[in-house]
Design a protein around this motif. Structure first.
Motif, PDB file in Angstrom:
ATOM      1  N   LYS A 337      66.979  21.871  48.263  1.00 22.28           N
ATOM      2  CA  LYS A 337      67.615  22.354  47.039  1.00 22.28           C
ATOM      3  C   LYS A 337      68.542  23.533  47.276  1.00 22.28           C
ATOM      4  O   LYS A 337      69.096  24.088  46.320  1.00 22.28           O
ATOM      5  CB  LYS A 337      66.538  22.737  46.030  1.00 22.28           C
ATOM      6  CG  LYS A 337      65.692  21.569  45.537  1.00 22.28           C
ATOM      7  CD  LYS A 337      64.691  22.014  44.489  1.00 22.28           C
ATOM      8  CE  LYS A 337      63.872  20.835  43.971  1.00 22.28           C
ATOM      9  NZ  LYS A 337      62.897  21.256  42.918  1.00 22.28           N
ATOM     10  N   THR A 338      68.703  23.950  48.519  1.00 21.22           N
ATOM     11  CA  THR A 338      69.587  25.071  48.827  1.00 21.22           C
ATOM     12  C   THR A 338      70.476  24.707  50.018  1.00 21.22           C
ATOM     13  O   THR A 338      70.164  23.806  50.800  1.00 21.22           O
ATOM     14  CB  THR A 338      68.798  26.343  49.166  1.00 21.22           C
ATOM     15  OG1 THR A 338      68.016  26.106  50.355  1.00 21.22           O
ATOM     16  CG2 THR A 338      67.892  26.745  48.025  1.00 21.22           C
ATOM     17  N   SER A 385      72.152  27.566  45.718  1.00 18.21           N
ATOM     18  CA  SER A 385      71.350  26.460  45.212  1.00 18.21           C
ATOM     19  C   SER A 385      72.190  25.203  45.061  1.00 18.21           C
ATOM     20  O   SER A 385      73.410  25.246  44.901  1.00 18.21           O
ATOM     21  CB  SER A 385      70.748  26.832  43.857  1.00 18.21           C
ATOM     22  OG  SER A 385      71.771  27.094  42.908  1.00 18.21           O
ATOM     23  N   ASN A 386      71.520  24.060  45.116  1.00 18.53           N
ATOM     24  CA  ASN A 386      72.144  22.768  44.869  1.00 18.53           C
ATOM     25  C   ASN A 386      71.575  22.186  43.576  1.00 18.53           C
ATOM     26  O   ASN A 386      70.527  22.602  43.097  1.00 18.53           O
ATOM     27  CB  ASN A 386      71.874  21.794  46.019  1.00 18.53           C
ATOM     28  CG  ASN A 386      72.374  22.328  47.342  1.00 18.53           C
ATOM     29  OD1 ASN A 386      73.434  22.943  47.400  1.00 18.53           O
ATOM     30  ND2 ASN A 386      71.623  22.098  48.420  1.00 18.53           N
ATOM     31  N   SER A 388      71.587  20.767  39.434  1.00 18.97           N
ATOM     32  CA  SER A 388      72.013  21.248  38.113  1.00 18.97           C
ATOM     33  C   SER A 388      70.818  21.578  37.223  1.00 18.97           C
ATOM     34  O   SER A 388      70.797  21.254  36.051  1.00 18.97           O
ATOM     35  CB  SER A 388      72.889  20.192  37.431  1.00 18.97           C
ATOM     36  OG  SER A 388      72.189  18.955  37.327  1.00 18.97           O
ATOM     37  N   SER A 392      70.368  28.398  38.859  1.00 17.29           N
ATOM     38  CA  SER A 392      71.210  28.253  40.049  1.00 17.29           C
ATOM     39  C   SER A 392      71.534  29.653  40.543  1.00 17.29           C
ATOM     40  O   SER A 392      71.521  30.620  39.774  1.00 17.29           O
ATOM     41  CB  SER A 392      72.487  27.473  39.739  1.00 17.29           C
ATOM     42  OG  SER A 392      73.276  28.137  38.773  1.00 17.29           O
TER      43      SER A 392
END
Length: 798
Positions: A337-338, A385-386, A388, A392
């Motif tokens: 997620k990052t 962060s990745n 939505s 974030s």
């Protein structure tokens, strides 16, 4: 109707917030155009917040110029980029003295055009995420550019280096695994020739790709020297860039790059603009004009007092030799997620130039130049962060180090004593020998070093649907040291105290050291409301700080019996900014309209100012201005009128002034026989027009019979009246002007195109920047506009 307000109204009706066609990605070489079957505006993707985003969903003011727009408008450098972005202002008497401001803030604009290595720019200049510390490196021609983003307001919580006024973020075209190549040759007026090449493709399957690009630009000078027959202010620029993309997996990639750029030509001089008449009594023989003035004393008649004749008779050597380059490694590693990003870079800048700083055919100054060498290293680690989700973030650590070593050299000639001192000096009066300053000069060494350490982060939280709260903090610690060491030599030998004092009042050796240790916590807060899918409203608050600076151009001189005035160190500059804005998509994405309003308050504003006392030779130094404010608004829009026609424009209004500046330097017209300071409170900021705007349009017509398409581009750029120096002197005022540029051509479906282009199509005369002649004679110099340039371009893409 006022032309500024007229253009502003047009821009509000038919303008454009990003001034660019969309990118298919932040590093893509292929730009999306309005297709033949769609009359909608494309999405514009930017990396302003260190991740790929739709520009219309970023709660902040920014402008984006795509590479295709740069090509169509023949925008080849940052000076011309400023013509497309009204809030961005550019001033440069030569590459070393380049100054950028956004909303009137940033690098100081000075009427004597003297850069100061100890002053950090407030507008950050980035190329492929790497910060360039010296604004001079932004004066070179663009090479293989994907897009340029201009971000307004403090940027410290996202960008590695703290940028208090804004940032120019340049993205070059990245290596592609699909083979592609482009070639371009342009020829035009004044023997203008520009060649560009670029090639990209896979080097090892789908793991390694490379890209190589180069540009060469040549143009004859546009200022004629009637004494020597030379043509000055030529262009001689060349650049090469190589990139290597290594992508062993979808989760990891590293991009290696190396570049080198050189500018070498018979450049840069200025021409006579005006002669200042004094409001206060001063000996007529010490002024430039008049029957008893300095020009008359030497029997000197300038070749012209009309700057648009573009002639000079300077008698000292002129030339610029500067280059810059570096290497960088950017690694991205997706960790679920990052994404972890590392940016490592080393860069250098070399500068040398010869100038005739008296700008006349009188042998006052024979040589003036400051050979300089700058090296910098930067390392940034960033975690973003990745996805939505409701949260974030972006956070990171940053280290930056630079060292600038200079050698200030200045040598006076046989006319210097009479011109700068007069025929007598002292009390009682002593006759001044005509050769007192002949061969008198200074040499020495300057050494400026800075280390910057920072931790920064920004968090976005969506507590409810369509509402996002943003908070960011940055802590910066900076350590700077400076050493200024010069000595004098030459000139007529004398033991007469009055003559020694007079000579030292013109030029003396100085030695001093200084250091700065500053720590600052800055940040910003933002609330954004996505009212509908096509309407975003936001409000933001930001605090920025630029650390203290060190005077690296010498301190002002009083006279031989008094120490230098001023201080070697200037206090940190503190910036508080407020902004509200609205971004909209309208009529099924056929219209894009953005508007924002802002207010910025700056305490201890850092500026280059001029020592304008009658008893001193003119020189610049750093100082703090107690309080500066800028308020205004910006509006941008774009319309897809038909499937082949798009029209866009931008307008900016800014009211910037010194709110409190009770003891500033005096404008040239108010300098009398005694040292004095002037209250400049209420005076407008230099280099900031109240109104500026851009209107442009693109048309394309496709037909089967053509086996391609016809295209046309036109843009009109307006800048209102502005002051050319920090004192608000009416003699350095630069009048309003409007420029028209355009191109017309044919693009084949086979990948080639042929176009005619014109810059300054109407051959408009205007002033780019002004300079006050050293010595406070009252002579004002200026760099006139380039005349109309018409040419032909052939492009081919595979």
């Amino acid at each position: 109707m006022n032309p500024a307000r007229s253009m502003a109204l047009c821009a509000l009706l038919i303008g454009h917030p990003a001034l660019a066609q969309a990118q298919s990605g932040p590093n893509s070489a292929a730009e999306t155009e309005i297709g033949p079957d769609d009359a909608i505006l494309p999405e514009i993707t930017v990396i302003a917040r260190r991740r790929a985003e739709d520009a219309q969903r970023i709660p902040g003011s920014l402008s984006v110029v795509g590479g295709d727009t740069l090509d169509r408008s023949y925008t080849v450098n940052t000076q011309q980029l400023a013509q497309l972005v009204p809030a961005l202002n550019y001033s440069s008497a030569n590459p070393r003295n380049t100054a950028f401001t956004i909303r009137g803030l940033g690098s100081s604009v000075v009427a004597v055009s003297q850069a100061n290595d100890g002053l950090e720019p407030g507008v950050g200049f980035y190329v492929d995420q790497v910060y360039h510390a010296r604004p001079a490196t932004a004066a070179f021609d663009f090479s293989d550019i994907a897009q340029a983003e201009v971000l307004r307001g403090p940027q410290g919580t996202l960008f590695g280096k703290n940028s208090t006024a804004g940032a120019i973020n340049i993205t070059t075209r990245a290596p592609t695994f699909k083979s592609e190549a482009s070639q371009e040759i342009s020829v035009g007026s004044f023997n203008f020739v520009q060649a560009k090449i670029a090639a990209s493709g896979a080097l090892s399957g789908d793991t390694i790709a490379g890209r190589l690009s180069a540009i060469v630009t040549r143009r004859d000078g546009v200022i004629d020297n009637v004494r020597t027959g030379a043509d000055h202010n030529q262009i001689g620029n060349q650049a090469v860039r190589g990139q290597l993309l290594i992508k062993p997996s979808e989760a990891f990639q590293v991009k290696l790059s190396a570049d080198f750029t050189n500018f070498e030509s018979d450049c840069c001089t200025q021409v006579h603009y005006r002669v200042a008449a004094r409001d206060l009594p001063r000996t007529a023989s010490r002024q430039y004009g008049g029957s008893a003035g300095l020009a008359a004393q030497f029997g000197y008649v300038p070749p012209s007092m009309n700057p648009y004749d573009r002639v000079t008779d300077i008698d000292a050597r002129l030339g610029v030799d500067t280059n810059e380059g570096g290497v960088a490694a950017i690694a991205d590693w997706a960790l679920g997620k990052t994404t972890l990003t590392s940016i490592s870079a080393w860069r250098f800048w070399n500068w040398d130039a010869a100038n005739d700083r008296d700008y006349t055919g009188i042998p006052i100054q024979l040589q003036q130049h400051i050979p300089s060498r700058q090296d910098q290293f930067s390392q940034e680690l960033r975690l973003a962060s990745n996805g939505s989700g409701p949260f974030s973030y972006v956070g990171g650590l940053y280290f930056f180090r630079q060292r600038v070593i200079g050698r200030p050299i200045s040598i006076y000639g046989p006319a210097a004593a009479r011109y700068l001192i007069g025929t007598t000096t002292g009390t009682p009066a002593v006759a001044v020998p005509s050769n007192l300053l002949d061969g008198y000069g200074t040499d020495g060494r300057t050494d400026f070093q800075s280390n910057s350490y920072a931790a920064f982060g920004e968090l976005n939280w969506r507590p409810i649907d369509r509402v996002t709260l943003t908070g960011g903090l940055r802590y910066t610690y900076e350590h700077k040291t400076g050493m200024y060491d010069t000595f004098v030599f030459g000139g007529m030998a004398t033991s007469i105290t009055a003559l020694i004092n007079a000579r030292l009042g013109i030029l003396r050796g100085q030695y001093y050291t200084a250091k700065v240790n500053d720590g600052a916590l800055t940040g910003r807060a933002n609330i954004a409301w996505q009212a509908t899918d096509g309407v975003l409203a936001y409000a933001s608050f930001a605090r920025g700080e630029k650390s203290g600076g060190i005077n690296m151009s010498g301190l002002p001189l009083n006279d031989a019996n008094l120490p230098a005035t001023g201080t070697a160190v200037v206090r940190p500059e503190k910036n508080t900014a407020y902004e509200v804005g609205l971004k909209t998509w309208l009529f099924d994405n056929r219209v894009m309209f953005n508007i924002d309003a802002f207010y910025t308050r700056v305490t201890d504003f850092q500026s280059n100012v001029s020592d304008t006392r009658a008893a001193a030779a003119l020189r610049t130094y750093l100082a703090n201005i107690p309080l500066v404010t800028v308020r205004g608004f910006e509006a941008d829009a774009e319309i897809a009128v038909t499937r082949g026609l798009s029209v866009r424009g931008s307008v900016a209004y800014a009211d910037g002034k010194y709110n409190r500046y009770p003891a500033g330097p005096c404008p040239i017209e108010r300098i009398g026989n005694t040292a004095t300071a002037c209250n400049l409170s209420g005076v407008a900021l230099p280099g900031l027009p109240k109104w500026s705007s851009t209107i442009s349009g693109d048309y394309r017509y496709s037909a089967t019979a053509l086996d391609g398409s016809l295209f046309a581009h036109a843009d009109v750029n307006y800048r209102g009246r502005q002051f050319g120096d920090p004192t608000g002197s009416r003699y350095t005022a630069i009048g309003a002007f409007a420029l028209v540029n355009g191109s017309l051509g044919y693009r084949s479906h086979r990948g080639w195109e042929l176009a005619v282009f014109a810059r300054n199509l109407l051959d408009r005369d205007y002033i780019q920047n002004v300079t006050i002649q050293a010595g406070n004679s009252g002579l004002i110099l200026a760099t006139p506009s380039d005349p109309r340039t018409v040419g032909l371009t052939f492009r081919a893409r595979q």
